[in-house]
Design a protein around this motif. Sequence first.
Motif, PDB file in Angstrom:
ATOM      1  N   PRO A  19       1.718   3.931   1.875  1.00  0.00           N
ATOM      2  CA  PRO A  19       1.079   2.856   1.123  1.00  0.00           C
ATOM      3  C   PRO A  19       0.582   3.207  -0.277  1.00  0.00           C
ATOM      4  CG  PRO A  19      -0.498   3.794   2.601  1.00  0.00           C
ATOM      5  CD  PRO A  19       0.800   4.516   2.857  1.00  0.00           C
ATOM      6  N   CYS A  20       0.629   4.473  -0.648  1.00  0.00           N
ATOM      7  CA  CYS A  20       0.085   4.845  -1.965  1.00  0.00           C
ATOM      8  C   CYS A  20       0.929   5.948  -2.589  1.00  0.00           C
ATOM      9  CB  CYS A  20      -1.388   5.249  -1.865  1.00  0.00           C
ATOM     10  SG  CYS A  20      -1.814   6.263  -0.452  1.00  0.00           S
ATOM     11  N   CYS A  21       1.965   5.520  -3.273  1.00  0.00           N
ATOM     12  CA  CYS A  21       2.891   6.485  -3.868  1.00  0.00           C
ATOM     13  C   CYS A  21       3.575   5.859  -5.075  1.00  0.00           C
ATOM     14  CB  CYS A  21       3.934   6.898  -2.831  1.00  0.00           C
ATOM     15  SG  CYS A  21       4.962   5.504  -2.271  1.00  0.00           S
ATOM     16  N   LEU A  39      -3.664  -1.201  -1.167  1.00  0.00           N
ATOM     17  CA  LEU A  39      -4.961  -1.634  -0.650  1.00  0.00           C
ATOM     18  C   LEU A  39      -4.981  -3.137  -0.380  1.00  0.00           C
ATOM     19  CD1 LEU A  39      -7.384   0.411  -2.930  1.00  0.00           C
ATOM     20  CD2 LEU A  39      -7.026   0.731  -0.468  1.00  0.00           C
ATOM     21  N   ALA A  40      -4.163  -3.883  -1.095  1.00  0.00           N
ATOM     22  CA  ALA A  40      -4.127  -5.342  -0.942  1.00  0.00           C
ATOM     23  C   ALA A  40      -3.108  -5.797   0.104  1.00  0.00           C
ATOM     24  CB  ALA A  40      -3.803  -5.993  -2.288  1.00  0.00           C
ATOM     25  N   GLN A  41      -2.305  -4.880   0.617  1.00  0.00           N
ATOM     26  CA  GLN A  41      -1.249  -5.212   1.576  1.00  0.00           C
ATOM     27  C   GLN A  41      -1.741  -5.027   3.011  1.00  0.00           C
ATOM     28  OE1 GLN A  41       1.659  -6.343   0.366  1.00  0.00           O
ATOM     29  NE2 GLN A  41       1.114  -5.893  -1.746  1.00  0.00           N
ATOM     30  N   SER A  42      -1.111  -5.733   3.935  1.00  0.00           N
ATOM     31  CA  SER A  42      -1.380  -5.508   5.359  1.00  0.00           C
ATOM     32  C   SER A  42      -0.560  -4.309   5.830  1.00  0.00           C
ATOM     33  CB  SER A  42      -0.986  -6.740   6.171  1.00  0.00           C
ATOM     34  OG  SER A  42      -1.073  -6.434   7.562  1.00  0.00           O
ATOM     35  N   TRP A  43      -1.175  -3.489   6.662  1.00  0.00           N
ATOM     36  CA  TRP A  43      -0.457  -2.377   7.280  1.00  0.00           C
ATOM     37  C   TRP A  43      -0.269  -2.634   8.773  1.00  0.00           C
ATOM     38  CZ3 TRP A  43      -3.820   2.297   5.260  1.00  0.00           C
ATOM     39  CH2 TRP A  43      -3.838   2.295   3.859  1.00  0.00           C
ATOM     40  N   GLU A  46       1.995  -0.796  11.571  1.00  0.00           N
ATOM     41  CA  GLU A  46       2.774   0.277  10.931  1.00  0.00           C
ATOM     42  C   GLU A  46       2.296   1.640  11.418  1.00  0.00           C
ATOM     43  OE1 GLU A  46       5.388  -0.168   9.049  1.00  0.00           O
ATOM     44  OE2 GLU A  46       5.168  -2.171   8.200  1.00  0.00           O
ATOM     45  N   ARG A  47       3.136   2.641  11.182  1.00  0.00           N
ATOM     46  CA  ARG A  47       2.812   4.045  11.422  1.00  0.00           C
ATOM     47  C   ARG A  47       2.746   4.664  10.027  1.00  0.00           C
ATOM     48  NH1 ARG A  47       3.079   4.966  16.636  1.00  0.00           N
ATOM     49  NH2 ARG A  47       3.417   7.191  16.550  1.00  0.00           N
ATOM     50  N   VAL A  48       1.526   4.831   9.539  1.00  0.00           N
ATOM     51  CA  VAL A  48       1.264   5.066   8.121  1.00  0.00           C
ATOM     52  C   VAL A  48       1.000   6.542   7.819  1.00  0.00           C
ATOM     53  CG1 VAL A  48      -0.244   4.438   6.193  1.00  0.00           C
ATOM     54  CG2 VAL A  48       0.270   2.750   7.989  1.00  0.00           C
ATOM     55  N   GLU A  68      -7.596  -0.768   9.066  1.00  0.00           N
ATOM     56  CA  GLU A  68      -6.254  -1.162   9.499  1.00  0.00           C
ATOM     57  C   GLU A  68      -5.975  -0.675  10.920  1.00  0.00           C
ATOM     58  OE1 GLU A  68      -3.777  -3.085   8.246  1.00  0.00           O
ATOM     59  OE2 GLU A  68      -4.884  -3.628   6.448  1.00  0.00           O
ATOM     60  N   ALA A  69      -6.457   0.506  11.261  1.00  0.00           N
ATOM     61  CA  ALA A  69      -6.289   1.001  12.631  1.00  0.00           C
ATOM     62  C   ALA A  69      -7.159   0.206  13.592  1.00  0.00           C
ATOM     63  CB  ALA A  69      -6.636   2.485  12.701  1.00  0.00           C
TER      64      ALA A  69
END
Length: 127
Positions: A19-21, A39-43, A46-48, A68-69
């Motif tokens: 999510p941050c790259c 930060l504004a997206q839904s996770w 997902e396996r983040v 999110e978890a």
Amino acid sequence: TPQEWFNYLDLEFKFTLDPCCHHETAKCAKHYTPEEDGLAQSWQDERVFMNPPYGRALGTWMKKAYEEARDNGALVVCFVPARVDTEWWHRYAAKGEVRFPKGRVKFAGADASAPFPVAVVIFRPRL
């Protein structure tokens, strides 16, 4: 993130989202750049794999990972500095499963190892 560290964790967790790259540093096919604002997206579900920026926003990223978890069924593995003296560490990281790798990480393109220890913080989804 050094590729060998990611590969090792990916064997266990089978990541689906970074999510941050930046596009050139993405560790997963599905990823968010600063322009897309992870930060504004839904996770959700997902396996983040999250190696957030290590500056002032780090606490905000850890809050997002934790929530999110807890709320959206994401499994989030955070590759972060082991800053056990910080507010974000006690508010979020300490509530996860924490692993302290031996030695110091050497980030891609760096001449020397990082001057701080890292931690792997895992937030598992509620069942």
